[in-house]
Design an enzyme around this catalytic site. Structure first.
Site, mmCIF file in Angstrom:
data_model
loop_
_atom_site.group_PDB
_atom_site.id
_atom_site.type_symbol
_atom_site.label_atom_id
_atom_site.label_comp_id
_atom_site.label_asym_id
_atom_site.label_seq_id
_atom_site.Cartn_x
_atom_site.Cartn_y
_atom_site.Cartn_z
ATOM 1 N N GLY A 159 -20.966 25.254 -5.284
ATOM 2 C CA GLY A 159 -20.662 24.135 -6.165
ATOM 3 C C GLY A 159 -19.550 23.296 -5.573
ATOM 4 O O GLY A 159 -19.352 23.262 -4.350
ATOM 5 N N ILE A 161 -16.296 23.685 -5.498
ATOM 6 C CA ILE A 161 -15.297 24.427 -4.735
ATOM 7 C C ILE A 161 -15.907 25.003 -3.465
ATOM 8 O O ILE A 161 -15.327 24.886 -2.373
ATOM 9 C CB ILE A 161 -14.669 25.530 -5.598
ATOM 10 C CG1 ILE A 161 -13.899 24.902 -6.761
ATOM 11 C CG2 ILE A 161 -13.746 26.416 -4.762
ATOM 12 C CD1 ILE A 161 -13.432 25.887 -7.816
ATOM 13 N N THR A 240 -11.394 33.881 -5.669
ATOM 14 C CA THR A 240 -10.549 32.887 -6.345
ATOM 15 C C THR A 240 -11.253 32.311 -7.575
ATOM 16 O O THR A 240 -10.872 31.242 -8.049
ATOM 17 C CB THR A 240 -10.182 31.728 -5.388
ATOM 18 O OG1 THR A 240 -11.392 31.176 -4.840
ATOM 19 C CG2 THR A 240 -9.269 32.191 -4.265
ATOM 20 N N ARG A 242 -13.198 34.364 -10.788
ATOM 21 C CA ARG A 242 -12.863 35.168 -11.960
ATOM 22 C C ARG A 242 -12.890 36.648 -11.564
ATOM 23 O O ARG A 242 -13.788 37.093 -10.836
ATOM 24 C CB ARG A 242 -13.854 34.926 -13.100
ATOM 25 C CG ARG A 242 -13.742 33.560 -13.776
ATOM 26 C CD ARG A 242 -12.429 33.426 -14.534
ATOM 27 N NE ARG A 242 -12.371 32.198 -15.311
ATOM 28 C CZ ARG A 242 -11.909 31.033 -14.870
ATOM 29 N NH1 ARG A 242 -11.490 30.941 -13.601
ATOM 30 N NH2 ARG A 242 -11.869 29.972 -15.660
ATOM 31 N N GLU A 271 -5.782 40.306 -16.884
ATOM 32 C CA GLU A 271 -4.665 39.450 -16.481
ATOM 33 C C GLU A 271 -3.727 39.215 -17.665
ATOM 34 O O GLU A 271 -4.214 38.976 -18.774
ATOM 35 C CB GLU A 271 -5.187 38.108 -15.951
ATOM 36 C CG GLU A 271 -6.016 38.247 -14.691
ATOM 37 C CD GLU A 271 -6.585 36.928 -14.191
ATOM 38 O OE1 GLU A 271 -7.151 36.920 -13.091
ATOM 39 O OE2 GLU A 271 -6.475 35.911 -14.914
ATOM 40 N N HIS A 290 -3.586 34.298 -10.137
ATOM 41 C CA HIS A 290 -4.552 33.332 -10.692
ATOM 42 C C HIS A 290 -3.934 31.931 -10.699
ATOM 43 O O HIS A 290 -3.867 31.260 -11.727
ATOM 44 C CB HIS A 290 -5.007 33.731 -12.100
ATOM 45 C CG HIS A 290 -6.362 33.176 -12.439
ATOM 46 N ND1 HIS A 290 -7.257 33.817 -13.246
ATOM 47 C CD2 HIS A 290 -6.988 32.027 -12.052
ATOM 48 C CE1 HIS A 290 -8.365 33.103 -13.373
ATOM 49 N NE2 HIS A 290 -8.220 32.009 -12.645
ATOM 50 N N ALA A 292 -4.674 29.575 -7.982
ATOM 51 C CA ALA A 292 -5.287 28.771 -6.921
ATOM 52 C C ALA A 292 -5.433 27.311 -7.319
ATOM 53 O O ALA A 292 -5.283 26.413 -6.494
ATOM 54 C CB ALA A 292 -6.652 29.350 -6.552
#
Length: 333
Positions: A159, A161, A240, A242, A271, A290, A292
């Site tokens: 996608g 990213i 990076t 989930r 988390e 978390h 990024a």
């Protein structure tokens, strides 16, 4: 004539300069109501009843929050992920949810490549050694230290990213392979310099596997015991997206048994991280909290895309970046 209202929900506490950026970038023809970062679900639901547009980071809200928000025309999230939202509730109210249009894709792509380099060059271990006055002592200077050049990088999820990762890795002279549920056209593949392969082939071939998929029921534990056993003993896993995309217990076992060389992780299944999580104690794991996506630059893009989409809807146009789970309800431009 009253002006339409944008409701801004932080979800997480943002630095004051980022909040001010949201105020400064707001289109002049709208009012902006900002809820505090620790607003309760009830407070958010109450404010939604008076809002025309919802912008920000959202938690799970009950169906009634959406059904009672009769003025609401758009839910514009600032994140790429939206797995915490009550999508079914928004569907019942026929309120479109839109992602951030790739606004944080460069930030996450750069972070993923940073983790690749940090793992390959043992950045954390060397920093700790130098800071402690040990210099090279205790860390062999070439053992399991590699270059990205000439390696095969497997991108799972092409996608926004994943594509930014591919664009940047071309400069490293790496071979790029990818797996995605939706294969790109030959023209797109050639432009990105990527080659499509089935998932099992990617896992068996790649020196570095980097994950860039949304979290849903098809991707939860996408990388589990069987998938990790397919990977090469000197392979590296980068996550990076989930934490739940990876079966964490299986990953810990693979790292402890050296069936996998190392991992670079920006996210975990729980988390903040549990202090007892064995991942925190493994020398072949590099961790970040978390983080990024959040950068000063990415927030400027997020607010720009969000306000653009709000203006489109206000002008009678279809919103951009409707999440796949809702595209059947709305025509897109």
């Amino acid at each position: 004539m009253s002006r339409e209202k944008i409701l801004f929900t932080q979800g997480i506490e943002m630095p004051p300069e980022i909040v001010e950026q949201a105020r400064q970038m707001k289109p002049v023809d709208f009012d902006l109501q900002m809820l505090p970062p620790r607003a309760t679900a009830e407070e958010i639901a109450a404010a939604m009843r008076e809002a025309d547009y919802l912008l920000g980071f959202l938690r799970f809200l009950p169906d009634e929050a959406y059904l009672n928000a009769r003025r609401l025309k758009l839910i514009q999230v600032l994140s790429a992920g939206y797995d915490m939202l009550n999508i079914e509730g928004a569907r019942k109210a026929r309120i479109p949810i839109c992602s951030n249009g790739g606004a944080n894709s460069v930030a996450v792509a750069e972070h993923a490549i940073m983790l690749m380099l940090a793992v390959y060059r043992k950045l954390v271990a060397f920093h700790q050694n130098v800071a402690a006055g040990r210099w090279h002592r205790g860390i062999p200077r070439t053992e399991d230290i590699y270059e990205i050049e000439g390696k095969t990088v497997g991108i799972i999820g092409l996608g926004n990213i994943g594509q930014q990762v591919a664009k940047r890795l071309r400069a490293f002279d790496a071979r790029l392979i990818y797996y995605d549920l939706f294969r790109r056209s030959p023209t797109e593949e050639a432009a990105l310099g990527v080659e499509y392969v089935p998932l099992n082939v990617l896992l068996e071939t790649a020196d570095i596997v980097t994950l860039h998929v949304p979290l849903n029921e098809t991707t939860r534990h996408l990388i589990g015991e069987a998938e990790l056993r397919r990977m090469k003993p000197k392979a590296v896993l980068i996550n990076t997206c989930r934490g739940e995309v990876v079966d964490e217990a299986a990953l810990v076992a693979a790292l402890q048994e050296r069936r996998l060389m190392a991992a670079g992780l920006d996210c975990q299944e729980k988390e903040p991280a549990d202090p007892q999580n064995p991942l925190l104690k493994l020398a072949n794991v590099t961790l970040t909290p978390h983080n990024a996506g959040p950068t000063v630059d990415s927030y400027r893009k997020r607010f720009g895309n969000g306000y653009l989409n709000i203006q489109r809807v206000a002008n009678g146009q279809s919103p951009l970046w409707i999440i796949p789970e809702m595209r059947d309800l709305f025509a897109t431009a």
